[in-house]
Design a protein around this motif. Structure first.
Motif, PDB file in Angstrom:
ATOM      1  N   ASP A  55       0.682  -1.497  -0.154  1.00 30.28           N
ATOM      2  CA  ASP A  55       0.244   0.264  -0.342  1.00 30.28           C
ATOM      3  C   ASP A  55       0.762   1.348   0.174  1.00 30.28           C
ATOM      4  N   PRO A  56       1.373   1.210  -1.419  1.00 31.81           N
ATOM      5  CA  PRO A  56       2.678   3.001  -1.199  1.00 31.81           C
ATOM      6  C   PRO A  56       2.016   4.041  -1.129  1.00 31.81           C
ATOM      7  N   PRO A  57       2.635   4.943  -0.319  1.00 27.32           N
ATOM      8  CA  PRO A  57       2.339   6.435   0.175  1.00 27.32           C
ATOM      9  C   PRO A  57       2.239   6.925  -1.693  1.00 27.32           C
ATOM     10  N   LYS A  58       1.744   8.032  -1.413  1.00 26.13           N
ATOM     11  CA  LYS A  58       1.358   9.025  -3.238  1.00 26.13           C
ATOM     12  C   LYS A  58       2.355   9.109  -4.148  1.00 26.13           C
ATOM     13  N   ASP A  59       3.867   9.417  -3.445  1.00 25.85           N
ATOM     14  CA  ASP A  59       4.972   9.376  -4.300  1.00 25.85           C
ATOM     15  C   ASP A  59       5.623   8.375  -4.104  1.00 25.85           C
ATOM     16  N   TRP A  60       5.327   7.145  -4.027  1.00 27.16           N
ATOM     17  CA  TRP A  60       6.290   6.066  -3.899  1.00 27.16           C
ATOM     18  C   TRP A  60       6.843   6.179  -6.013  1.00 27.16           C
ATOM     19  N   LYS A  61       7.880   5.673  -5.731  1.00 25.57           N
ATOM     20  CA  LYS A  61       8.405   6.277  -6.850  1.00 25.57           C
ATOM     21  C   LYS A  61       9.385   3.997  -7.235  1.00 25.57           C
ATOM     22  N   ARG A  62       9.117   3.174  -6.391  1.00 24.65           N
ATOM     23  CA  ARG A  62       9.539   1.813  -6.187  1.00 24.65           C
ATOM     24  C   ARG A  62       7.998   0.621  -6.788  1.00 24.65           C
ATOM     25  N   LEU A  63       8.646  -0.494  -6.455  1.00 24.12           N
ATOM     26  CA  LEU A  63       7.534  -1.231  -7.354  1.00 24.12           C
ATOM     27  C   LEU A  63       5.973  -1.536  -5.721  1.00 24.12           C
ATOM     28  N   ALA A  64       5.502  -1.745  -6.248  1.00 24.84           N
ATOM     29  CA  ALA A  64       4.018  -2.010  -6.084  1.00 24.84           C
ATOM     30  C   ALA A  64       3.420  -2.517  -6.747  1.00 24.84           C
ATOM     31  N   PRO A  65       2.180  -3.081  -6.676  1.00 28.15           N
ATOM     32  CA  PRO A  65       0.930  -4.258  -7.151  1.00 28.15           C
ATOM     33  C   PRO A  65       0.378  -3.146  -8.075  1.00 28.15           C
ATOM     34  N   GLY A  66       0.838  -4.066  -9.654  1.00 29.35           N
ATOM     35  CA  GLY A  66       0.611  -2.980 -11.107  1.00 29.35           C
ATOM     36  C   GLY A  66       1.335  -2.126 -10.691  1.00 29.35           C
ATOM     37  N   ARG A  67       2.169  -1.770 -10.442  1.00 31.36           N
ATOM     38  CA  ARG A  67       3.155  -0.274 -11.060  1.00 31.36           C
ATOM     39  C   ARG A  67       4.904  -1.499 -11.732  1.00 31.36           C
ATOM     40  N   ASP A 122       2.485  -8.374 -11.021  1.00 30.30           N
ATOM     41  CA  ASP A 122       1.710  -8.402 -11.184  1.00 30.30           C
ATOM     42  C   ASP A 122       0.824  -9.413 -10.330  1.00 30.30           C
ATOM     43  N   GLU A 123       2.091 -10.394  -9.704  1.00 29.91           N
ATOM     44  CA  GLU A 123       1.094 -10.706  -8.143  1.00 29.91           C
ATOM     45  C   GLU A 123       1.946 -10.579  -7.255  1.00 29.91           C
ATOM     46  N   VAL A 124       1.349 -10.894  -5.817  1.00 29.60           N
ATOM     47  CA  VAL A 124       2.437 -11.277  -4.791  1.00 29.60           C
ATOM     48  C   VAL A 124       2.119 -12.447  -4.012  1.00 29.60           C
ATOM     49  N   VAL A 125       3.138 -13.289  -3.941  1.00 32.33           N
ATOM     50  CA  VAL A 125       3.201 -14.254  -3.373  1.00 32.33           C
ATOM     51  C   VAL A 125       3.370 -14.738  -1.668  1.00 32.33           C
ATOM     52  N   ARG A 126       2.118 -14.241  -0.748  1.00 37.51           N
ATOM     53  CA  ARG A 126       2.210 -14.606   0.268  1.00 37.51           C
ATOM     54  C   ARG A 126       2.589 -15.569   1.381  1.00 37.51           C
ATOM     55  N   GLY A 127       2.687 -15.903   2.342  1.00 39.63           N
ATOM     56  CA  GLY A 127       2.636 -17.451   3.079  1.00 39.63           C
ATOM     57  C   GLY A 127       1.975 -17.500   4.188  1.00 39.63           C
ATOM     58  N   PRO A 128       1.822 -17.943   4.644  1.00 41.22           N
ATOM     59  CA  PRO A 128       0.654 -18.484   5.713  1.00 41.22           C
ATOM     60  C   PRO A 128       0.240 -17.335   7.038  1.00 41.22           C
ATOM     61  N   ASP A 129       1.302 -16.674   7.145  1.00 37.38           N
ATOM     62  CA  ASP A 129       1.132 -15.336   7.649  1.00 37.38           C
ATOM     63  C   ASP A 129       0.233 -14.331   7.514  1.00 37.38           C
ATOM     64  N   GLY A 130       0.422 -13.896   6.320  1.00 40.54           N
ATOM     65  CA  GLY A 130       0.004 -12.936   5.306  1.00 40.54           C
ATOM     66  C   GLY A 130       1.597 -12.097   4.687  1.00 40.54           C
ATOM     67  N   ASP A 131       2.678 -12.750   5.452  1.00 40.40           N
ATOM     68  CA  ASP A 131       3.772 -11.851   4.336  1.00 40.40           C
ATOM     69  C   ASP A 131       3.952 -11.941   3.418  1.00 40.40           C
ATOM     70  N   VAL A 132       4.987 -11.321   2.834  1.00 39.36           N
ATOM     71  CA  VAL A 132       5.138 -11.197   1.310  1.00 39.36           C
ATOM     72  C   VAL A 132       6.584 -11.739   1.125  1.00 39.36           C
ATOM     73  N   ARG A 133       6.169 -12.951   0.335  1.00 37.42           N
ATOM     74  CA  ARG A 133       7.345 -14.015   0.808  1.00 37.42           C
ATOM     75  C   ARG A 133       8.189 -14.108  -1.173  1.00 37.42           C
ATOM     76  N   ALA A 134       7.221 -13.606  -2.225  1.00 42.11           N
ATOM     77  CA  ALA A 134       7.656 -12.867  -2.995  1.00 42.11           C
ATOM     78  C   ALA A 134       7.159 -12.265  -4.582  1.00 42.11           C
ATOM     79  N   LEU A 135       7.394 -12.697  -5.659  1.00 42.71           N
ATOM     80  CA  LEU A 135       6.409 -11.069  -6.112  1.00 42.71           C
ATOM     81  C   LEU A 135       6.615 -11.727  -7.339  1.00 42.71           C
ATOM     82  N   ARG A 136       6.339 -11.938  -8.326  1.00 48.26           N
ATOM     83  CA  ARG A 136       5.656 -12.460  -9.787  1.00 48.26           C
ATOM     84  C   ARG A 136       5.191 -10.850 -11.185  1.00 48.26           C
TER      85      ARG A 136
END
Length: 777
Positions: free
Chosen positions: A399-411, A424-438
């Motif tokens: 959930d990036p801030p308004k002036d975020w210039k790094r990677l985020a879903p769909g960016r 394109d896709e965020v891979v999460r673990g059982p506890d919801g933490d981000v494990r990888a990006l596709r």
């Protein structure tokens, strides 16, 4: 004369004046005299650069001398480490390496002479009793009951001390000077003590050792030093320095002591005792821990000798102590490393990225320059790019801030030197933490080919399979407060995040064989140094020397104060928080100008000081630095002081007496200070008496005229009183007067001081000097 650049400071002016006057036979000899009881720190580096620089600029030489007069605390390890650090800083002493212990025989002979001439005696009282008898600033000392021992008895006792007949602390040799002297150090100071300890060079040959204030001037004189440059805490010792030389000479050349402001650096302690405590309590890994302010620690962190020289030039040589902003050291370090550090890529806290449309198994070798912003410097290396990469975990936000210039879903972002990718896709673990990006990449967007393709920002990266695991040590300031010395226990102010170790970091393959001592800028991370101790071939350990200027850091801290955004937690041991953004540094004058621009009343005062009071621009700038200083100065003028006099005494003397206190906190208010300055304007105080009176007023307050009268400081023009003071002083110093008449003209200062003391400090020094010289013939 040397072709080296001429320094521009008050010490260089002294040297130039001496050379112009033909003093010391045109010689310039300085010295750096460390005690071998610890490692050198950054404060010593300033002294080293100053002493060696002055001598080099004026065709002279600098000696390296170890002041090894305390065998209990000295070690050969320190001697070797100090020599190594001085060489590293560029100090070249040639064949002039000395030890105080080289001169022990000559020092002892001087002690025998003082005893023989009735100028020193052996005291067998306890140290506590001697200390109590010396009195204090406002209480005169009391003569020792052994002060008038016969010369023969003192000679016998001194020789028995030397022969080892007394245990430690049972006897000391003291100079016989003046137990009512206003300078407490001159109240029969200790010259020798008994200390049964094995010396690192002389073994058990000696069991008495000279005190610093006796050894220091004699070492300078024995070596032929001309300019003995010390820090300001030795200003009060100068009178004793001169006394020792005047009573053991004549010396040619005759050394002179000069003082400059020591380096006090924010977020740092430089007391050897405190640094030793950090080492002994294992708060750090040793004297060369990269967080330590020691030269060895800074070297291991990756700071260069050139950066320390630039820092010394930046802060200059001052006459008054002040706290130096550590940002100036950081500025000098970044500026130096910027031009000497090739660029490379490292990911400290990896987050896996899969590029779904990348051809399976394909590895593309990108030819990336070491100096991407300076192609004329040449050089490049091969960096593998493929379908499985790592980026920095902090470079992704759900959930990036308004002036975020790094990677985020769909960016989209550009990977440095490579392609534009989209998450394109965020891979999460059982506890919801981000494990990888596709992600997917744009094949036509390669840097240099599709560089016109726009993206949100540029990220550094490494190949997941072909990058190299690395241990990366993220160093930060050792202390969390600017003045740890001011706290009750400086240990309590240690920054818990001064070191974090990222053992899961990955670096590009070209860094695998980096030699110990190599420096690189890791893109967007900071300046890093291959640890010279723990690195091994094929597996360097990286120390972060300093962070980059990063304007995003301020926004990140602001965001941390807001409701927490949904970013994944780190599972790695966290690295230190990014350093504060390194905005362009303002000079103090620029800061004061900005303050006036925001404060019309201050701006009006500044203009008034320049136009109506006709003060020099520098004085007006400092007096209008803040409302409190300006109000204090205005009150002084209203009380009758001349503006120029009040400005001079406030800026040159009262500010130093106030130290860290606001002027309003002094027991002397602005009007009282103005009445003091009016006494100076009226000619009722000599400069020396005025300094004494101002010190009393700043410490204890009171009405200036009444305090002047009570202290007997008012200038006296009574010829009869001056004649009486002359007669009394010369009678008390008959031996010195006789030696002066016999040709030891250097004793004039001793005799002048004696007359001034008899006159109560209220006589005009020039008038006293003329009368004394006439009296002596």
């Amino acid at each position: 004369m040397s072709d080296a650049p001429r320094p521009r400071n008050f010490l260089a002016e002294i040297v130039e004046a001496d050379l112009a006057a033909g003093r010391n036979g045109g010689r310039v000899v300085t010295r750096f005299p460390p005690e071998p009881n610890g490692y050198l720190h950054i404060g010593h580096s300033k002294s080293i650069l100053l002493n060696f620089g002055l001598a080099r600029a004026y065709g002279g030489r600098t000696h390296l001398r170890f002041d090894d007069t305390n065998p209990v605390t000295e070690e050969t390890e320190y001697v070797e480490a100090i020599q190594d650090d001085v060489r590293w800083l560029g100090g070249d002493w040639g064949g002039h390496l000395y030890f105080a212990s080289d001169f022990f025989d000559r020092m002892y002979a001087c002690a025998e002479r003082l005893v023989r001439e009735g100028l020193a005696y052996v005291d067998t009282q306890s140290q506590e009793t001697i200390r109590e008898q010396r009195g204090s600033f406002d209480r005169p000392g009391v003569n020792s009951p052994f002060r008038d021992r016969p010369v023969a008895e003192n000679q016998d006792l001194l020789r028995r001390m030397k022969a080892g007949e007394f245990p430690d602390g049972a006897a000391v040799l003291r100079a016989k000077i003046d137990m009512s002297h206003p300078n407490v150090l001159m109240r029969d100071p200790l010259l020798y003590r008994v200390r049964h300890a094995r010396h690192h060079r002389t073994g058990d040959a000696w069991c008495i050792y000279p005190m610093y204030d006796f050894a220091h001037p004699l070492e300078d004189a024995c070596e032929g030093v001309t300019h003995s440059i010390c820090t300001l805490e030795f200003e009060s010792n100068r009178e004793l320095y001169d006394w020792v030389l005047d009573h053991t000479g004549p010396w040619d050349p005759r050394p002179r002591q000069y003082e400059f402001a020591r380096l006090a650096l924010g977020y740092t302690v430089m007391s050897k005792r405190k640094l030793l405590r950090l080492v002994n309590e294992q708060r750090v890994s040793g004297w060369d821990d990269p967080r330590m302010p020691t030269v060895a620690g800074m070297r291991r962190r990756g700071v260069t000798a050139e950066a320390l020289r630039d820092f010394a030039d930046l802060i200059g040589v001052a006459k008054n102590n002040s706290l130096v902003d550590i940002g100036k050291l950081e500025f000098a370090t970044r500026a130096d490393l910027e031009r000497r550090s090739p660029r490379a890529m490292a990911v400290i806290h990896p987050l896996a990225v899969s590029i779904e449309n990348w051809p399976a198994g394909k590895v593309e070798e990108l030819d990336l320059p070491w100096w991407p912003g300076e192609p004329e410097r040449g050089g490049s290396r091969k960096v593998p790019f493929g379908g499985e990469l790592f980026i920095e975990r902090d470079d992704f936000a759900l959930d990036p801030p308004k002036d975020w210039k790094r990677l985020a879903p769909g960016r989209e972002v550009r990977l440095a030197g490579a392609y534009v990718i989209r998450c394109d896709e965020v891979v999460r673990g059982p506890d919801g933490d981000v494990r990888a990006l596709r992600c997917t990449y744009d094949p036509a967007s390669r840097t240099g080919e599709g560089a016109a393709r726009r993206a949100g920002g540029t990220l550094h990266w490494v190949h997941a399979g072909l990058s190299v695991p690395a241990e990366v040590r993220m160093y930060d300031r050792l202390f969390a407060v600017e003045q740890p010395d001011a706290e009750e226990d400086f240990i309590a102010t240690i920054n818990p995040d001064s070191l974090t170790v990222a053992k899961g970091a990955r670096v590009e393959p070209a860094l695998r064989d980096a030699a110990p001592g190599s420096r690189y800028q890791f893109l967007r991370q900071g300046y890093f140094f291959a640890d010279p101790v723990d690195s091994v071939p094929g597996a360097p350990v990286w120390n972060r020397t300093i962070t980059l200027k990063d304007t995003w850091s301020a926004r990140a801290r602001e965001a941390a104060a807001a409701p927490r955004r949904a970013r994944e937690p780190r599972r790695e041991e966290p690295a230190a928080a990014p350093a504060a953004p390194a905005a362009p540094r303002r000079s103090r004058a620029e800061a004061r100008a900005e303050l006036r621009a925001a404060n019309p009343a201050l701006a009006a005062r500044h203009a008034h000081y320049l136009s109506a009071l006709r003060l020099p621009a520098d004085d007006a700038d400092l007096l209008a630095a803040d409302p409190g200083t300006a109000a204090y100065f205005d009150a002084a003028i209203a009380a009758g002081a001349r503006p120029a006099t009040a400005a001079k005494w406030l800026l040159n003397d009262l500010a130093g007496l106030a130290g860290d206190r606001d002027l309003a906190a002094l027991p002397l208010d602005g009007a009282g200070f103005g009445r003091f300055a009016a006494l100076v304007d009226a000619g009722r105080l000599t400069p020396a008496a005025a300094k004494t009176l101002l010190g009393e007023l700043a410490a204890r307050g009171g009405e200036p005229e009444a305090r002047m009268q009570a202290l007997g400081l008012e200038r006296r023009e009574d010829a009869g009183a001056l004649e009486a003071a002359l007669e009394k002083a010369l009678a008390a110093h008959a031996a010195e007067a006789a030696r002066y008449r016999a040709g030891e003209k250097k004793l004039l200062g001793v005799l002048l001081g004696a007359v001034m003391r008899e006159a109560g400090g209220a006589a005009d020094a020039a008038q006293v000097r003329a009368a004394l010289q006439k009296k002596l013939g």
